[in-house]
Design a protein around this motif. Structure first.
Motif, short mmCIF file in Angstrom:
data_model
loop_
_atom_site.label_atom_id
_atom_site.label_comp_id
_atom_site.label_asym_id
_atom_site.label_seq_id
_atom_site.Cartn_x
_atom_site.Cartn_y
_atom_site.Cartn_z
N LEU A 38 0.84 -1.20 0.00
CA LEU A 38 0.00 0.00 0.00
C LEU A 38 0.88 1.25 0.00
N ARG A 40 3.81 1.48 -1.23
CA ARG A 40 4.42 1.63 -2.55
C ARG A 40 3.44 2.25 -3.54
N LEU A 41 2.17 1.84 -3.43
CA LEU A 41 1.15 2.40 -4.32
C LEU A 41 0.97 3.89 -4.04
N LEU A 42 0.90 4.23 -2.76
CA LEU A 42 0.53 5.60 -2.40
C LEU A 42 1.65 6.61 -2.66
N ARG A 43 2.87 6.10 -2.78
CA ARG A 43 4.00 6.99 -3.01
C ARG A 43 3.80 7.83 -4.26
N HIS A 44 3.10 7.29 -5.25
CA HIS A 44 2.99 7.99 -6.53
C HIS A 44 1.67 8.73 -6.71
N VAL A 45 0.87 8.80 -5.64
CA VAL A 45 -0.42 9.49 -5.77
C VAL A 45 -0.28 10.97 -6.12
N PRO A 46 0.62 11.74 -5.46
CA PRO A 46 0.68 13.16 -5.84
C PRO A 46 0.97 13.35 -7.34
N ALA A 47 1.96 12.63 -7.87
CA ALA A 47 2.28 12.77 -9.30
C ALA A 47 1.10 12.35 -10.17
N ALA A 48 0.47 11.21 -9.81
CA ALA A 48 -0.64 10.71 -10.63
C ALA A 48 -1.86 11.64 -10.55
N TYR B 148 -4.63 19.38 -0.63
CA TYR B 148 -3.84 18.15 -0.74
C TYR B 148 -2.53 18.43 -1.47
N THR B 226 -0.50 8.04 -16.19
CA THR B 226 -1.75 8.71 -15.80
C THR B 226 -2.21 9.65 -16.89
#
Lengths: 110, 268
Positions: A38, A40-48, B148, B226
């Protein structure tokens, strides 16, 4: 039921659902350690997430639910991307993008 | 200069051993009083969203105007913004309601638009929750795209501020500007001509915030995945679900690639 009452029902239902969506993960955090996958997945949320908000708004205009390619926006977004990469300034990025968009719209008509 | 230089927020602000007088003047070293640190953090958060406020005015106007156009009043416009606090879903819900959609469809659609906030909350929790204590569930309410973004890309790399007041301060400015433009829209209709395209300011500011978020090669790849997914899916999938699907695709791609190239930093 009056239209007003119905709309207040929409407001309260939407407010409750939205509050749960954004509060539950914050509230539950720390009850047990997050699994590594989890993290590892969340690390890229800001960029995505930022890309997902930028790209469609830079490619299309939306009128009555129909998406149309917007050349002036594409050019303006590319100019702004160049400025953002080169100088990393929010104000310069914003100014460049808006000015190029206005010039582009004046020349290309849209 | 309204916003602290983002590149600088990784570097010089974090220099610990430097004498105070060589630090940039905008980074004030407070005397350790918790009250003044909280106040300065609130102000820093408020300043960090300053470039974006011009961009949310058109949305606020549209949201307010939509409510009165649907035959409802100022109380509904203000109440909806205070309680829901998520502009895109408010505009969608109001539009569906005025088209006579069933209440369940109206609320369900708007909630799908807000589903990305669940991902934001999961992602911001490790950053905010340790500072927040037992009332942290309340920190969900101020979680919008902009608060955010500034908290995750700017705030958390600054060691001269407390993150919770920074986050709340960024939201307060957004909420006040949103509410004012919302009321103006409800009273007078959307009077900023659409041809000014002020709505474009929002993606532009997000673009500027995206650059410092691209630290590793896997971040760049997540962003590209994305972007491609969003360009294709957002126009074709209903109810803004393309946005969430695109974010999930980017997350998964980034996580898979990060595994292969664990620590490859890029210089973008």
């Amino acid at each position: 039921m009056s239209e007003r009452t119905e709309f207040w029902i929409v407001i309260f239902a939407l407010a409750t659902g939205t509050f749960l969506l954004r509060s539950l993960p914050l509230w539950l955090y720390g009850h047990r350690p997050a699994p590594r996958w989890l993290e590892r997945l969340l690390r890229h949320v800001p960029a995505a997430a930022l890309t997902a908000l930028v790209v469609p708004a830079s490619l299309y205009t939306k009128t009555d639910g129909v998406y149309e390619l917007a050349p002036a926006r594409i050019i303006a977004a590319l100019a702004a991307l160049f400025v953002a990469l080169r100088w990393r300034s929010v104000v310069a990025t914003l100014a460049t993008g808006m000015v190029v968009l206005w010039v582009g719209q004046a020349l290309l008509g849209g | 200069m309204i916003l602290p230089d983002m590149a600088c927020s990784h570097g010089s602000a974090a220099v610990t051993g430097a004498p105070v007088h060589v630090l940039p003047s905008r980074i004030r070293v407070t005397g350790g009083s918790p009250v003044s640190r909280t106040r300065e953090s609130l102000i820093a958060g408020a300043r960090s969203v300053a470039p974006i406020i011009i961009g949310i005015v058109p949305f606020g106007l549209v949201a307010g105007a939509a409510v009165t156009a649907a035959g409802l009043g100022l109380a509904e416009a203000v109440g909806m913004s205070l309680l829901v606090n998520a502009g895109a879903s408010q505009i969608a819900a109001t539009a569906l309601f005025s088209e006579g959609a069933p209440l369940l469809v109206t609320v369900g659609t708007a909630l799908v638009i807000n589903a990305r906030m669940f991902i934001y909350s999961t992602s911001i929790a490790p950053v905010l929750a340790p500072e927040a204590g037992r009332w942290r569930a309340l920190l969900g309410h101020p979680l919008v795209d902009q608060s955010y973004a500034v908290t995750m890309t700017v705030g958390r790399y600054r060691d001269d501020i407390s993150l919770v007041p920074f986050y709340v301060g960024s939201w307060l400015v957004l909420a006040i500007v949103w509410q004012i433009s919302n009321i103006a829209g409800a009273l007078a209709g959307a009077f900023v001509p659409a041809s000014w395209s002020l709505d474009f300011a929002v993606p532009l500011v997000f673009l500027a915030m995206l650059v410092p978020a691209l630290k590793f090669r896997a971040d760049v790849e997540a962003a590209i995945a994305t972007g491609i997914a969003a360009a294709i899916l957002v126009p074709v999938l209903p109810m803004q679900t393309g946005l969430i699907v695109a974010i999930v695709i980017g997350m998964v791609w980034g996580a898979a690639r990060h595994h292969e190239h664990p620590a490859e930093e890029v210089d973008v």
